[in-house]
Motif scaffolding. Structure first.
Motif, PDB file in Angstrom:
ATOM      1  N   ARG A  61       0.862  -1.180   0.000  1.00 51.66           N
ATOM      2  CA  ARG A  61       0.000   0.000   0.000  1.00 51.66           C
ATOM      3  C   ARG A  61       0.898   1.229   0.000  1.00 51.66           C
ATOM      4  N   VAL A  62       0.776   2.071  -1.021  1.00 49.37           N
ATOM      5  CA  VAL A  62       1.552   3.306  -1.118  1.00 49.37           C
ATOM      6  C   VAL A  62       0.723   4.417  -0.489  1.00 49.37           C
ATOM      7  N   VAL A  63       1.290   5.088   0.514  1.00 47.91           N
ATOM      8  CA  VAL A  63       0.544   6.072   1.304  1.00 47.91           C
ATOM      9  C   VAL A  63       1.204   7.442   1.167  1.00 47.91           C
ATOM     10  N   LEU A  64       0.385   8.463   0.829  1.00 52.11           N
ATOM     11  CA  LEU A  64       0.863   9.836   0.692  1.00 52.11           C
ATOM     12  C   LEU A  64       0.160  10.702   1.734  1.00 52.11           C
ATOM     13  N   PRO A  65       0.886  11.604   2.409  1.00 52.19           N
ATOM     14  CA  PRO A  65       0.261  12.458   3.420  1.00 52.19           C
ATOM     15  C   PRO A  65      -0.525  13.600   2.785  1.00 52.19           C
ATOM     16  N   THR A  66      -1.529  14.119   3.508  1.00 61.43           N
ATOM     17  CA  THR A  66      -2.303  15.281   3.082  1.00 61.43           C
ATOM     18  C   THR A  66      -2.394  16.262   4.244  1.00 61.43           C
ATOM     19  N   ARG A  67      -3.073  17.390   4.024  1.00 66.71           N
ATOM     20  CA  ARG A  67      -3.235  18.397   5.066  1.00 66.71           C
ATOM     21  C   ARG A  67      -4.552  18.239   5.816  1.00 66.71           C
ATOM     22  N   ARG A  68      -5.317  17.180   5.518  1.00 67.81           N
ATOM     23  CA  ARG A  68      -6.647  17.023   6.104  1.00 67.81           C
ATOM     24  C   ARG A  68      -6.671  16.066   7.287  1.00 67.81           C
TER      25      ARG A  68
END
Length: 279
Positions: free
Chosen positions: A109-116
């Protein structure tokens, strides 16, 4: 490795105006092929569109080689995580501007951070890993013998397969293959399988049929029209029949070729434990 499957589940590609959006996307890539991911634009096309303002227009790319796949992080500030959902919390951190990081996991699973306060992720399935021949078999190169069905007995998809085959292995003379809800109920109490939803079980069955056992299920025949109307009834029946056919075919191959045997039954939780968790 014959290639990989990249899957972005519906609604998992970020949020637009606070609302989850995006259709499901499934890509099949062979050796040498590349898939780019990011927010994208008219001048920066991407195969996987991730709709979040914290994600770069071109966030990264996946490249398939002969025996593994690589992840490149184009971000100058953000690290990405590659998790192993089948393991005990293993993950890799791909730092900013890292090019061609080799990924060893069969299911990732490739996980990218967000601002939410949430993350955006997609899944990568890498079937047909290459293994050495058993000692004493000899041969190499063009003479090497490959495994027809390469399954990881520690993976969750194999646990689902054992649950599907269990009635036959226990000699109960079943009349039908367990349904998806029955598999979910059977796995209650298992350390990892106990958290599976019906959708997750269906995804594992699709993965077994399409990638591991390479089953081709013919499309279901369209329902006959009602007399005097000229229109068919039973919308959705064809899809249901196709899914049932997939489960039947998966169990048939697993039992005929001895992929699942009685010795695998201890992988399942005990009946008492499963029933107690269900209550």
């Amino acid at each position: 490795m014959s290639g990989i499957v990249v899957h972005l589940p519906q609604g998992s590609g970020g949020a637009v105006d606070g609302e989850p959006g995006g259709e499901a996307v499934t890509l099949r890539l062979g050796p040498g092929e590349v898939a780019r991911f990011g927010r994208g634009s008219s001048t920066t096309p991407v195969e996987l569109r991730l709709a979040d303002e914290a994600i770069s227009r071109l966030a990264g790319e996946i490249r398939v080689t002969d025996d593994h796949w690589q992840l490149t992080n184009h971000s100058t500030t953000q690290s990405y995580l590659v998790e192993n959902p089948e393991g005990a919390g293993e993950y890799l951190r791909v730092s900013p501007r890292r090019a061609g990081a080799p990924i060893p996991f069969e299911f990732a699973r490739v996980v990218l951070p967000t601002r939410r306060g949430t993350t955006v992720s997609f899944q990568v399935f890498a079937p047909d890993h290459v293994y050495l021949d058993p000692p004493g078999t000899g041969g190499g190169g063009a003479g090497r013998t490959v495994t027809a069905y390469s399954l990881d007995e520690t993976a969750t998809y194999f646990l689902v397969l054992v649950a599907l085959c269990e009635p036959w292995l226990r000699d109960r003379s079943p009349v039908s293959v367990p349904t998806t809800p029955q598999v979910v109920e059977r796995l209650r109490g298992h350390a990892t399988g106990g958290r599976l939803t019906a959708r997750a079980v269906s995804s594992h069955i699709d993965y077994l049929a399409d990638e591991k056992l390479r089953i081709t299920v013919p499309p279901a025949a369209a329902p006959a029209p009602e007399a005097g109307t000229g229109t068919g009834t039973g919308t959705g029946t064809g899809a249901a029949d196709r899914r049932n056919g997939k489960r039947d075919a998966v169990v048939g191959i697993a039992l005929r070729f001895g992929i699942v045997r009685e010795e695998h039954l201890p992988l399942l939780p005990s009946r008492a434990e499963s029933g107690a968790r269900g209550r």
